[in-house]
Design a protein around this motif. Sequence first.
Motif, PDB file in Angstrom:
ATOM      1  N   GLU A 101       0.831  -1.219   0.000  1.00  0.00           N
ATOM      2  CA  GLU A 101       0.000   0.000   0.000  1.00  0.00           C
ATOM      3  C   GLU A 101       0.857   1.258   0.000  1.00  0.00           C
ATOM      4  OE1 GLU A 101      -3.546  -0.070   2.340  1.00  0.00           O
ATOM      5  OE2 GLU A 101      -3.905   2.081   2.114  1.00  0.00           O
ATOM      6  N   LEU A 102       1.990   1.225   0.670  1.00  0.00           N
ATOM      7  CA  LEU A 102       2.891   2.391   0.596  1.00  0.00           C
ATOM      8  C   LEU A 102       3.384   2.606  -0.830  1.00  0.00           C
ATOM      9  CD1 LEU A 102       5.039   2.210   3.874  1.00  0.00           C
ATOM     10  CD2 LEU A 102       3.237   3.860   3.306  1.00  0.00           C
ATOM     11  N   ARG A 103       3.627   1.501  -1.545  1.00  0.00           N
ATOM     12  CA  ARG A 103       4.012   1.636  -2.955  1.00  0.00           C
ATOM     13  C   ARG A 103       2.891   2.318  -3.748  1.00  0.00           C
ATOM     14  NH1 ARG A 103       4.659  -2.407  -6.483  1.00  0.00           N
ATOM     15  NH2 ARG A 103       6.035  -1.141  -7.742  1.00  0.00           N
ATOM     16  N   SER A 104       1.655   1.894  -3.536  1.00  0.00           N
ATOM     17  CA  SER A 104       0.528   2.504  -4.253  1.00  0.00           C
ATOM     18  C   SER A 104       0.454   3.994  -3.957  1.00  0.00           C
ATOM     19  CB  SER A 104      -0.799   1.876  -3.824  1.00  0.00           C
ATOM     20  OG  SER A 104      -0.770   0.488  -3.951  1.00  0.00           O
ATOM     21  N   ARG A 105       0.549   4.313  -2.662  1.00  0.00           N
ATOM     22  CA  ARG A 105       0.428   5.725  -2.288  1.00  0.00           C
ATOM     23  C   ARG A 105       1.530   6.552  -2.947  1.00  0.00           C
ATOM     24  NH1 ARG A 105      -0.929   5.624   4.224  1.00  0.00           N
ATOM     25  NH2 ARG A 105      -2.769   4.273   4.085  1.00  0.00           N
ATOM     26  N   ALA A 106       2.752   6.014  -2.917  1.00  0.00           N
ATOM     27  CA  ALA A 106       3.869   6.751  -3.510  1.00  0.00           C
ATOM     28  C   ALA A 106       3.644   6.921  -5.007  1.00  0.00           C
ATOM     29  CB  ALA A 106       5.181   6.019  -3.245  1.00  0.00           C
ATOM     30  N   ALA A 107       3.126   5.886  -5.637  1.00  0.00           N
ATOM     31  CA  ALA A 107       2.944   5.936  -7.090  1.00  0.00           C
ATOM     32  C   ALA A 107       1.933   6.994  -7.496  1.00  0.00           C
ATOM     33  CB  ALA A 107       2.496   4.567  -7.605  1.00  0.00           C
ATOM     34  N   MET A 108       0.989   7.280  -6.591  1.00  0.00           N
ATOM     35  CA  MET A 108      -0.083   8.205  -6.962  1.00  0.00           C
ATOM     36  C   MET A 108       0.105   9.597  -6.386  1.00  0.00           C
ATOM     37  SD  MET A 108      -3.352   5.654  -6.715  1.00  0.00           S
ATOM     38  CE  MET A 108      -3.115   5.462  -4.966  1.00  0.00           C
ATOM     39  N   ARG A 109       1.240   9.811  -5.760  1.00  0.00           N
ATOM     40  CA  ARG A 109       1.426  11.075  -5.033  1.00  0.00           C
ATOM     41  C   ARG A 109       1.310  12.305  -5.919  1.00  0.00           C
ATOM     42  NH1 ARG A 109       5.032   9.889  -0.285  1.00  0.00           N
ATOM     43  NH2 ARG A 109       3.034   9.023   0.361  1.00  0.00           N
ATOM     44  N   ASN A 110       1.706  12.192  -7.170  1.00  0.00           N
ATOM     45  CA  ASN A 110       1.695  13.385  -8.017  1.00  0.00           C
ATOM     46  C   ASN A 110       0.487  13.470  -8.946  1.00  0.00           C
ATOM     47  OD1 ASN A 110       4.160  14.387  -6.979  1.00  0.00           O
ATOM     48  ND2 ASN A 110       5.240  12.840  -8.200  1.00  0.00           N
ATOM     49  N   ALA A 111      -0.464  12.585  -8.725  1.00  0.00           N
ATOM     50  CA  ALA A 111      -1.632  12.597  -9.605  1.00  0.00           C
ATOM     51  C   ALA A 111      -2.575  13.728  -9.219  1.00  0.00           C
ATOM     52  CB  ALA A 111      -2.356  11.258  -9.517  1.00  0.00           C
ATOM     53  N   GLY A 112      -3.198  14.344 -10.217  1.00  0.00           N
ATOM     54  CA  GLY A 112      -4.203  15.379  -9.974  1.00  0.00           C
ATOM     55  C   GLY A 112      -5.497  14.762  -9.467  1.00  0.00           C
ATOM     56  N   ARG A 113      -6.407  15.620  -9.024  1.00  0.00           N
ATOM     57  CA  ARG A 113      -7.647  15.137  -8.426  1.00  0.00           C
ATOM     58  C   ARG A 113      -8.467  14.306  -9.426  1.00  0.00           C
ATOM     59  NH1 ARG A 113     -12.449  19.156  -7.340  1.00  0.00           N
ATOM     60  NH2 ARG A 113     -14.094  17.606  -7.191  1.00  0.00           N
ATOM     61  N   PHE A 114      -8.597  14.800 -10.650  1.00  0.00           N
ATOM     62  CA  PHE A 114      -9.402  14.084 -11.625  1.00  0.00           C
ATOM     63  C   PHE A 114      -8.660  12.901 -12.217  1.00  0.00           C
ATOM     64  CE2 PHE A 114     -11.965  17.704 -11.042  1.00  0.00           C
ATOM     65  CZ  PHE A 114     -13.255  17.233 -11.239  1.00  0.00           C
ATOM     66  N   GLU A 115      -7.338  13.026 -12.253  1.00  0.00           N
ATOM     67  CA  GLU A 115      -6.523  11.902 -12.708  1.00  0.00           C
ATOM     68  C   GLU A 115      -6.768  10.715 -11.769  1.00  0.00           C
ATOM     69  OE1 GLU A 115      -1.881  11.641 -13.972  1.00  0.00           O
ATOM     70  OE2 GLU A 115      -2.584  13.563 -13.188  1.00  0.00           O
ATOM     71  N   LEU A 116      -6.778  10.995 -10.470  1.00  0.00           N
ATOM     72  CA  LEU A 116      -7.041   9.947  -9.484  1.00  0.00           C
ATOM     73  C   LEU A 116      -8.449   9.392  -9.643  1.00  0.00           C
ATOM     74  CD1 LEU A 116      -5.595  11.187  -6.077  1.00  0.00           C
ATOM     75  CD2 LEU A 116      -4.871   9.242  -7.459  1.00  0.00           C
ATOM     76  N   ASP A 117      -9.377  10.307  -9.842  1.00  0.00           N
ATOM     77  CA  ASP A 117     -10.764   9.888  -9.982  1.00  0.00           C
ATOM     78  C   ASP A 117     -10.891   8.938 -11.169  1.00  0.00           C
ATOM     79  OD1 ASP A 117     -13.443   9.748  -9.555  1.00  0.00           O
ATOM     80  OD2 ASP A 117     -13.887  11.806 -10.107  1.00  0.00           O
ATOM     81  N   VAL A 118     -10.243   9.304 -12.263  1.00  0.00           N
ATOM     82  CA  VAL A 118     -10.324   8.479 -13.467  1.00  0.00           C
ATOM     83  C   VAL A 118      -9.554   7.175 -13.281  1.00  0.00           C
ATOM     84  CG1 VAL A 118      -9.647   8.356 -15.892  1.00  0.00           C
ATOM     85  CG2 VAL A 118     -10.750  10.408 -14.997  1.00  0.00           C
ATOM     86  N   LEU A 119      -8.448   7.246 -12.552  1.00  0.00           N
ATOM     87  CA  LEU A 119      -7.674   6.038 -12.287  1.00  0.00           C
ATOM     88  C   LEU A 119      -8.554   4.996 -11.574  1.00  0.00           C
ATOM     89  CD1 LEU A 119      -4.080   5.971 -10.929  1.00  0.00           C
ATOM     90  CD2 LEU A 119      -5.778   4.532  -9.881  1.00  0.00           C
ATOM     91  N   TYR A 120      -9.222   5.424 -10.524  1.00  0.00           N
ATOM     92  CA  TYR A 120     -10.082   4.470  -9.809  1.00  0.00           C
ATOM     93  C   TYR A 120     -11.301   4.084 -10.639  1.00  0.00           C
ATOM     94  CZ  TYR A 120      -7.194   4.501  -5.691  1.00  0.00           C
ATOM     95  OH  TYR A 120      -6.147   4.321  -4.839  1.00  0.00           O
ATOM     96  N   ALA A 121     -11.788   5.035 -11.423  1.00  0.00           N
ATOM     97  CA  ALA A 121     -12.910   4.703 -12.305  1.00  0.00           C
ATOM     98  C   ALA A 121     -12.516   3.582 -13.263  1.00  0.00           C
ATOM     99  CB  ALA A 121     -13.345   5.951 -13.076  1.00  0.00           C
ATOM    100  N   ARG A 122     -11.329   3.709 -13.845  1.00  0.00           N
ATOM    101  CA  ARG A 122     -10.887   2.684 -14.789  1.00  0.00           C
ATOM    102  C   ARG A 122     -10.605   1.366 -14.090  1.00  0.00           C
ATOM    103  NH1 ARG A 122      -6.660   5.922 -18.536  1.00  0.00           N
ATOM    104  NH2 ARG A 122      -8.180   7.013 -19.824  1.00  0.00           N
ATOM    105  N   ALA A 123     -10.040   1.449 -12.884  1.00  0.00           N
ATOM    106  CA  ALA A 123      -9.769   0.218 -12.145  1.00  0.00           C
ATOM    107  C   ALA A 123     -11.077  -0.513 -11.846  1.00  0.00           C
ATOM    108  CB  ALA A 123      -9.018   0.536 -10.859  1.00  0.00           C
ATOM    109  N   LYS A 124     -12.096   0.250 -11.481  1.00  0.00           N
ATOM    110  CA  LYS A 124     -13.402  -0.372 -11.223  1.00  0.00           C
ATOM    111  C   LYS A 124     -13.959  -0.998 -12.488  1.00  0.00           C
ATOM    112  CE  LYS A 124     -14.876   2.548  -7.368  1.00  0.00           C
ATOM    113  NZ  LYS A 124     -15.768   3.647  -6.933  1.00  0.00           N
ATOM    114  N   ALA A 125     -13.857  -0.262 -13.584  1.00  0.00           N
ATOM    115  CA  ALA A 125     -14.383  -0.788 -14.848  1.00  0.00           C
ATOM    116  C   ALA A 125     -13.640  -2.063 -15.240  1.00  0.00           C
ATOM    117  CB  ALA A 125     -14.247   0.271 -15.938  1.00  0.00           C
ATOM    118  N   LYS A 126     -12.323  -2.055 -15.059  1.00  0.00           N
ATOM    119  CA  LYS A 126     -11.521  -3.215 -15.431  1.00  0.00           C
ATOM    120  C   LYS A 126     -11.888  -4.414 -14.564  1.00  0.00           C
ATOM    121  CE  LYS A 126      -6.757  -4.616 -16.331  1.00  0.00           C
ATOM    122  NZ  LYS A 126      -5.325  -4.355 -16.159  1.00  0.00           N
TER     123      LYS A 126
END
Lengths: 434, 434
Positions: free
Chosen positions: B150-175
């Motif tokens: 989980e620390l790896r995940s958090r570090a990987a997403m540290r520089n993502a914008g708000r909507f980038e994150l939103d879309v990231l989880y949206a795509r993960a859910k869709a996948k």
Amino acid sequence: MVATDIATRVWNHTFKLDPIVRSLLDTDFYKLLMLQMVWGLHRDTAVTFRMINRTRTVRIADQIDEGELRAQLDHARTVRFSKREMIWLAGNSFYGSTQIFRPAFLQWLRDFELPPYELEKRDGQYELMFRGSWTHTMMWEIPALAIINELRSRAAMRNAGRFELDVLYARAKAKMWDKVARLDALPNLRITDFGTRRRHSFLWQRWCVEALKEKLGSRFLGSSNVLLAMEADLEAIGTNAHELPMVYAALARTDEALRQAPYEVLRDWQGWYGGNLLVVLPDTFGTSSFLRHAPRWVADWTGFRPDSAPPIEGGEAIMRWWREQGVDPREKLLVFSDGMDVDSIEETYRHFEGRVRLSFGWGTNLTNDFRGVAPAEIPSLHPISLVCKVTEVNGRPAVKLSDNPAKATGTPIEIERYRRVFGSAADISREVLV
Amino acid sequence: MVATDIATRVWNHTFKLDPIVRSLLDTDFYKLLMLQMVWGLHRDTAVTFRMINRTRTVRIADQIDEGELRAQLDHARTVRFSKREMIWLAGNSFYGSTQIFRPAFLQWLRDFELPPYELEKRDGQYELMFRGSWTHTMMWEIPALAIINELRSRAAMRNAGRFELDVLYARAKAKMWDKVARLDALPNLRITDFGTRRRHSFLWQRWCVEALKEKLGSRFLGSSNVLLAMEADLEAIGTNAHELPMVYAALARTDEALRQAPYEVLRDWQGWYGGNLLVVLPDTFGTSSFLRHAPRWVADWTGFRPDSAPPIEGGEAIMRWWREQGVDPREKLLVFSDGMDVDSIEETYRHFEGRVRLSFGWGTNLTNDFRGVAPAEIPSLHPISLVCKVTEVNGRPAVKLSDNPAKATGTPIEIERYRRVFGSAADISREVLV
């Protein structure tokens, strides 16, 4: 420990109505611009607007409950411009100009309310009509369309499970972001949200607008939705619509006056607005006719918004006309907004980029593209071609010809007369999806 | 008006630590089952566990801050079994049996805390070791892995914008939902979440588990995660792991005792558990060797969990063995859980369906498949093959051979000796992705 906001939760489960229209600013900006001119010049004109579902195969009245529709329309009639909205309209600058709205107009607007509506069910469709003073009936178009479209969305999702809904929105976000990522590859893009009237829902439109703002930065010019523009600190975008030439034309007493009506609109408009608000909408009675009879000064306007011709063909015709008037198209603006989506935006951009100033209005395919996103496809989530058009002016029928015969409205006899007066162009009927 | 829970918002912006492990039940169920037996039979055995990153190309120590890692590990050491968790362990039935945990064990568990850890940075990796009593060091495996992942995940997403994150989880859910939709086509599927240790995050694992519950209904058997099983009212699933034969083998004083070690484990196990908890994990020192020397009574156990052989090949070998013992495979259970994903689940299901009782443990590819979901691909979001293995028992080296040489662990000399004792099977090294 999970912190639950108890009040919110109880509210969610007990409220009587989830209003679709919560603000009179939740409308397209051009309505306010047009309203000010109508208020100034045509306060006594009676104009009837009527809802028309061009997608006849979709029986809206079977999808939406009449009681719910009435409740939403009734609620919209209770909404007034709030104090902070009035302050924003008065104090904000639009297109770089301050005090675009006159104090007397704003004074009048303070007490504005949407007028009564007439609703009947017929043959699976709703007959929804707004009769009365133009200054009031015109303001129904956007909220009425937004209400019906959002009620359709809600009905379509009523039986979805919690995770099905979660995944549906997840996929919609992914789909929308894929589109934006493609647009992101166009370095000189200028694009605007034009999706209020046919949006999936208010909250979804807001998500789309905020996502575009984050991703495209200054290439995203703003939103036609005044409320969203205010809330997200974006430009409110828009100029004028077909209702102006349609009303002016219906009021014309002679064929010659009819032929001059579209230019009368522009003459009046430039008495009220300048700069980037001088965008010609040329297709109400056919673009080729419009250009053929246009006075030279129309070439001094900032740009054109071809709204029913195929983009490249329509844009090229306007650019030819500019050159005939001795004007360099590179100083002029073309706004494309007719059923655009990423494919057509890319194609149009590549065709015109560098040859003319370009901007795109992205509507239904931005704010209501839920095709293929439901875990089990929900066809009633697909957008339909629903419009709200002027049908009568002071008791006389109103007509729109458009560059696309599939978009023509009016009585057959009047359409025939208009075709004779304006000359029937070699128009090609294109399927109207949205 | 938007209602914001002010306390939540302030908390979100001021908390010192967002703990990854908030409960000692946030672990795999088999750990508790094994712990009870270890507590009963091997309370004085010293066992060292060590983190091993098999994906050497990923330099974890460059991705995760050491201070953050220590803060999370330290926090996990402060967590105790809560009263309601103890009540649930005592009162719940597991696999249909009540009081699976003995009162004296639960009494002992009440004061359980994770023991100290040793952490060093070396060559871009963290050397993380747990030395001490087996009853304590074994309980670090799952939380330590979950924390690093989980620390790896958090570090990987540290520089993502708000909507980038939103879309990231949206795509993960869709996948994820696309996968579940494919599984939904398998009518007799039985599947379990085994994804705790390599999950993207706790909240994401919970989403996956709840989504599976909604979509697959009773075909989703439950979760190996005890906390999620408790919270979502699902079965807690699991039996035993490689650490048992590895420790027993390391303790063996002669080659013959070494050869018997895997069966000693089973003999002890059946003194503590019965029914569906009698699932053999045969591959610690090679499945073919295990079957060749297995006593007849092993065929009376409920089933096998082939964990490193290719599923079809491994399953067929076990079925052949059952038939040799005069047992009808249709009364037996095969549990597949080695790096499974939808393709291999479908293939394995189609191959075995109707010929044997089948169930699937779905791990990393369920709870940490973020490949291709970030708007701009984030390679550090890809899962790695991180394990936490027994390396020493009472000062003696521990070994695992596995059916897949790429998964072998231990010193070269000991591996050589084990290969000689168990006979080296015709194993094929397969790439270990997760």
